[in-house]
Design a protein around this motif. Structure first.
Motif, PDB file in Angstrom:
ATOM      1  N   LEU A 183       0.828  -1.205   0.000  1.00 34.54           N
ATOM      2  CA  LEU A 183       0.000   0.000   0.000  1.00 34.54           C
ATOM      3  C   LEU A 183       0.866   1.261   0.000  1.00 34.54           C
ATOM      4  O   LEU A 183       0.610   2.200  -0.731  1.00 34.54           O
ATOM      5  CB  LEU A 183      -0.929  -0.018   1.210  1.00 34.54           C
ATOM      6  CG  LEU A 183      -2.089   0.930   1.227  1.00 34.54           C
ATOM      7  CD1 LEU A 183      -2.984   0.724   0.015  1.00 34.54           C
ATOM      8  CD2 LEU A 183      -2.905   0.753   2.496  1.00 34.54           C
ATOM      9  N   ASN A 184       1.892   1.269   0.842  1.00 34.49           N
ATOM     10  CA  ASN A 184       2.859   2.365   0.880  1.00 34.49           C
ATOM     11  C   ASN A 184       4.159   1.821   1.464  1.00 34.49           C
ATOM     12  O   ASN A 184       4.284   0.606   1.646  1.00 34.49           O
ATOM     13  CB  ASN A 184       2.316   3.578   1.662  1.00 34.49           C
ATOM     14  CG  ASN A 184       1.939   3.240   3.086  1.00 34.49           C
ATOM     15  OD1 ASN A 184       2.635   2.500   3.775  1.00 34.49           O
ATOM     16  ND2 ASN A 184       0.825   3.782   3.549  1.00 34.49           N
ATOM     17  N   ALA A 185       5.095   2.667   1.790  1.00 35.12           N
ATOM     18  CA  ALA A 185       6.410   2.203   2.234  1.00 35.12           C
ATOM     19  C   ALA A 185       6.352   1.361   3.503  1.00 35.12           C
ATOM     20  O   ALA A 185       7.209   0.508   3.721  1.00 35.12           O
ATOM     21  CB  ALA A 185       7.331   3.399   2.446  1.00 35.12           C
ATOM     22  N   THR A 186       5.346   1.577   4.337  1.00 30.81           N
ATOM     23  CA  THR A 186       5.290   0.865   5.614  1.00 30.81           C
ATOM     24  C   THR A 186       4.075  -0.043   5.781  1.00 30.81           C
ATOM     25  O   THR A 186       3.959  -0.703   6.803  1.00 30.81           O
ATOM     26  CB  THR A 186       5.305   1.867   6.788  1.00 30.81           C
ATOM     27  OG1 THR A 186       4.164   2.729   6.666  1.00 30.81           O
ATOM     28  CG2 THR A 186       6.580   2.683   6.805  1.00 30.81           C
ATOM     29  N   THR A 187       3.182  -0.082   4.817  1.00 34.43           N
ATOM     30  CA  THR A 187       1.945  -0.844   4.975  1.00 34.43           C
ATOM     31  C   THR A 187       1.724  -1.798   3.809  1.00 34.43           C
ATOM     32  O   THR A 187       1.763  -1.394   2.656  1.00 34.43           O
ATOM     33  CB  THR A 187       0.724   0.102   5.087  1.00 34.43           C
ATOM     34  OG1 THR A 187       0.979   1.046   6.119  1.00 34.43           O
ATOM     35  CG2 THR A 187      -0.536  -0.667   5.414  1.00 34.43           C
ATOM     36  N   ALA A 188       1.475  -3.046   4.168  1.00 33.20           N
ATOM     37  CA  ALA A 188       1.171  -4.067   3.163  1.00 33.20           C
ATOM     38  C   ALA A 188      -0.117  -4.775   3.550  1.00 33.20           C
ATOM     39  O   ALA A 188      -0.463  -4.888   4.725  1.00 33.20           O
ATOM     40  CB  ALA A 188       2.309  -5.072   3.059  1.00 33.20           C
ATOM     41  N   LEU A 189      -0.829  -5.252   2.540  1.00 32.89           N
ATOM     42  CA  LEU A 189      -2.059  -6.012   2.742  1.00 32.89           C
ATOM     43  C   LEU A 189      -1.792  -7.456   2.369  1.00 32.89           C
ATOM     44  O   LEU A 189      -1.158  -7.729   1.345  1.00 32.89           O
ATOM     45  CB  LEU A 189      -3.177  -5.482   1.840  1.00 32.89           C
ATOM     46  CG  LEU A 189      -3.521  -4.008   1.925  1.00 32.89           C
ATOM     47  CD1 LEU A 189      -4.435  -3.618   0.774  1.00 32.89           C
ATOM     48  CD2 LEU A 189      -4.198  -3.712   3.228  1.00 32.89           C
ATOM     49  N   ALA A 190      -2.287  -8.376   3.163  1.00 28.36           N
ATOM     50  CA  ALA A 190      -2.202  -9.799   2.840  1.00 28.36           C
ATOM     51  C   ALA A 190      -3.595 -10.277   2.461  1.00 28.36           C
ATOM     52  O   ALA A 190      -4.540 -10.115   3.229  1.00 28.36           O
ATOM     53  CB  ALA A 190      -1.688 -10.589   4.036  1.00 28.36           C
ATOM     54  N   VAL A 191      -3.731 -10.831   1.274  1.00 26.81           N
ATOM     55  CA  VAL A 191      -5.007 -11.390   0.826  1.00 26.81           C
ATOM     56  C   VAL A 191      -4.854 -12.908   0.861  1.00 26.81           C
ATOM     57  O   VAL A 191      -3.939 -13.463   0.249  1.00 26.81           O
ATOM     58  CB  VAL A 191      -5.388 -10.903  -0.587  1.00 26.81           C
ATOM     59  CG1 VAL A 191      -6.662 -11.560  -1.064  1.00 26.81           C
ATOM     60  CG2 VAL A 191      -5.530  -9.378  -0.590  1.00 26.81           C
ATOM     61  N   THR A 242       6.035 -11.441  -0.754  1.00 26.69           N
ATOM     62  CA  THR A 242       4.729 -12.003  -0.407  1.00 26.69           C
ATOM     63  C   THR A 242       4.890 -13.157   0.579  1.00 26.69           C
ATOM     64  O   THR A 242       4.160 -13.247   1.570  1.00 26.69           O
ATOM     65  CB  THR A 242       3.977 -12.478  -1.673  1.00 26.69           C
ATOM     66  OG1 THR A 242       3.673 -11.323  -2.464  1.00 26.69           O
ATOM     67  CG2 THR A 242       2.696 -13.195  -1.327  1.00 26.69           C
ATOM     68  N   LYS A 243       5.860 -14.033   0.327  1.00 30.71           N
ATOM     69  CA  LYS A 243       6.096 -15.163   1.223  1.00 30.71           C
ATOM     70  C   LYS A 243       6.445 -14.673   2.630  1.00 30.71           C
ATOM     71  O   LYS A 243       5.912 -15.169   3.622  1.00 30.71           O
ATOM     72  CB  LYS A 243       7.212 -16.058   0.679  1.00 30.71           C
ATOM     73  CG  LYS A 243       7.462 -17.268   1.534  1.00 30.71           C
ATOM     74  CD  LYS A 243       8.567 -18.141   0.964  1.00 30.71           C
ATOM     75  CE  LYS A 243       8.799 -19.333   1.893  1.00 30.71           C
ATOM     76  NZ  LYS A 243       9.962 -20.092   1.564  1.00 30.71           N
ATOM     77  N   ALA A 244       7.330 -13.685   2.718  1.00 28.73           N
ATOM     78  CA  ALA A 244       7.722 -13.139   4.021  1.00 28.73           C
ATOM     79  C   ALA A 244       6.520 -12.511   4.726  1.00 28.73           C
ATOM     80  O   ALA A 244       6.330 -12.694   5.936  1.00 28.73           O
ATOM     81  CB  ALA A 244       8.839 -12.111   3.846  1.00 28.73           C
ATOM     82  N   LEU A 245       5.697 -11.783   3.980  1.00 26.57           N
ATOM     83  CA  LEU A 245       4.501 -11.154   4.555  1.00 26.57           C
ATOM     84  C   LEU A 245       3.540 -12.210   5.081  1.00 26.57           C
ATOM     85  O   LEU A 245       3.023 -12.102   6.192  1.00 26.57           O
ATOM     86  CB  LEU A 245       3.801 -10.278   3.511  1.00 26.57           C
ATOM     87  CG  LEU A 245       2.459  -9.675   3.930  1.00 26.57           C
ATOM     88  CD1 LEU A 245       2.651  -8.664   5.066  1.00 26.57           C
ATOM     89  CD2 LEU A 245       1.771  -9.022   2.740  1.00 26.57           C
ATOM     90  N   MET A 246       3.284 -13.247   4.282  1.00 25.21           N
ATOM     91  CA  MET A 246       2.342 -14.296   4.685  1.00 25.21           C
ATOM     92  C   MET A 246       2.845 -15.040   5.929  1.00 25.21           C
ATOM     93  O   MET A 246       2.060 -15.346   6.828  1.00 25.21           O
ATOM     94  CB  MET A 246       2.105 -15.282   3.540  1.00 25.21           C
ATOM     95  CG  MET A 246       1.419 -14.672   2.339  1.00 25.21           C
ATOM     96  SD  MET A 246      -0.209 -14.018   2.757  1.00 25.21           S
ATOM     97  CE  MET A 246      -0.814 -13.597   1.142  1.00 25.21           C
ATOM     98  N   GLU A 247       4.141 -15.318   6.000  1.00 26.72           N
ATOM     99  CA  GLU A 247       4.699 -15.986   7.170  1.00 26.72           C
ATOM    100  C   GLU A 247       4.586 -15.098   8.404  1.00 26.72           C
ATOM    101  O   GLU A 247       4.246 -15.559   9.492  1.00 26.72           O
ATOM    102  CB  GLU A 247       6.159 -16.379   6.919  1.00 26.72           C
ATOM    103  CG  GLU A 247       6.311 -17.531   5.958  1.00 26.72           C
ATOM    104  CD  GLU A 247       7.744 -17.822   5.557  1.00 26.72           C
ATOM    105  OE1 GLU A 247       8.672 -17.088   6.010  1.00 26.72           O
ATOM    106  OE2 GLU A 247       7.955 -18.776   4.789  1.00 26.72           O
ATOM    107  N   TRP A 248       4.863 -13.814   8.229  1.00 25.46           N
ATOM    108  CA  TRP A 248       4.767 -12.877   9.342  1.00 25.46           C
ATOM    109  C   TRP A 248       3.327 -12.769   9.836  1.00 25.46           C
ATOM    110  O   TRP A 248       3.072 -12.797  11.039  1.00 25.46           O
ATOM    111  CB  TRP A 248       5.295 -11.512   8.886  1.00 25.46           C
ATOM    112  CG  TRP A 248       5.397 -10.526  10.001  1.00 25.46           C
ATOM    113  CD1 TRP A 248       6.432 -10.383  10.874  1.00 25.46           C
ATOM    114  CD2 TRP A 248       4.432  -9.552  10.362  1.00 25.46           C
ATOM    115  NE1 TRP A 248       6.156  -9.377  11.761  1.00 25.46           N
ATOM    116  CE2 TRP A 248       4.933  -8.845  11.469  1.00 25.46           C
ATOM    117  CE3 TRP A 248       3.177  -9.199   9.863  1.00 25.46           C
ATOM    118  CZ2 TRP A 248       4.237  -7.819  12.079  1.00 25.46           C
ATOM    119  CZ3 TRP A 248       2.476  -8.173  10.474  1.00 25.46           C
ATOM    120  CH2 TRP A 248       3.020  -7.491  11.568  1.00 25.46           C
ATOM    121  N   MET A 249       2.360 -12.663   8.910  1.00 30.40           N
ATOM    122  CA  MET A 249       0.944 -12.574   9.288  1.00 30.40           C
ATOM    123  C   MET A 249       0.484 -13.841   9.995  1.00 30.40           C
ATOM    124  O   MET A 249      -0.255 -13.780  10.972  1.00 30.40           O
ATOM    125  CB  MET A 249       0.064 -12.319   8.061  1.00 30.40           C
ATOM    126  CG  MET A 249       0.189 -10.937   7.486  1.00 30.40           C
ATOM    127  SD  MET A 249      -0.607  -9.709   8.540  1.00 30.40           S
ATOM    128  CE  MET A 249      -0.729  -8.373   7.398  1.00 30.40           C
TER     129      MET A 249
END
Length: 170
Positions: free
Chosen positions: A33-41, A109-116
């Motif tokens: 979304l921006n430098a500090t915010t990501a969305l996981a679908v 994406t993989k890192a985001l999904m694991e973190w979520m």
């Protein structure tokens, strides 16, 4: 009693449609979304969810081709495709404002999904943050002494703390 909303504030009404189950998997991924915010679908069977860091995941409901809405907030999600297969961006419309989140690469994406996943597990297990109790105790001691440790706080909480410092000491 029925409330008559002024036209500019009237909540959107959606006609729920059936999602194309062959395409739901296309939407799964990370969107920056921006430098500090990501969305996981994410997907569970034929249900689609979106999650922003620090917030609970929200189920999305289809109302058009590549278009979804959330029942928990007045928010629309529109997946945009440059080609017939994968979306290249996600447009998020809320309170009359629209922002665009770009599709993240596979590694991010993989890192985001694991973190979520880890964050959701921690929340569901109700586990404390290691060292969290000591941090909270130091914060309370600093407030009680009239010397909050602003340097250890993020910017917004530090600003709020400074504005409320005199009230907190009473």
């Amino acid at each position: 009693f029925r409330y008559s909303w002024p036209a500019e504030f009237k909540p959107a009404e959606y006609a729920l449609t059936k999602a194309d189950t062959t395409r739901i998997g296309d939407y799964v991924g990370g969107y920056q979304l921006n430098a500090t915010t990501a969305l996981a679908v994410t997907r569970e069977a034929d249900r689609l969810f979106v999650q922003i860091r620090g917030r609970p995941r929200t189920e999305l409901f289809p109302f058009g081709e590549d278009a979804f809405f959330a029942k928990t907030a007045p928010t629309e999600f529109k997946f945009v495709r440059a080609a017939p297969d994968q979306p290249t961006e996600l447009r998020v419309k809320q309170f009359g404002s629209e922002t665009t989140a770009k599709t993240m690469d596979a590694k991010k994406t993989k890192a985001l999904m694991e973190w979520m996943k880890a964050l959701n597990k921690k929340a569901s297990d109700q586990l404390p943050t290691p060292g969290g109790e000591a941090v909270v105790r130091r914060l309370i001691e600093g407030i009680a002494a009239g010397k909050p440790d602003y340097a250890s706080m993020n910017l917004i909480p530090a600003m709020n703390m400074r504005a409320q410092a005199t009230q907190l000491q009473e």
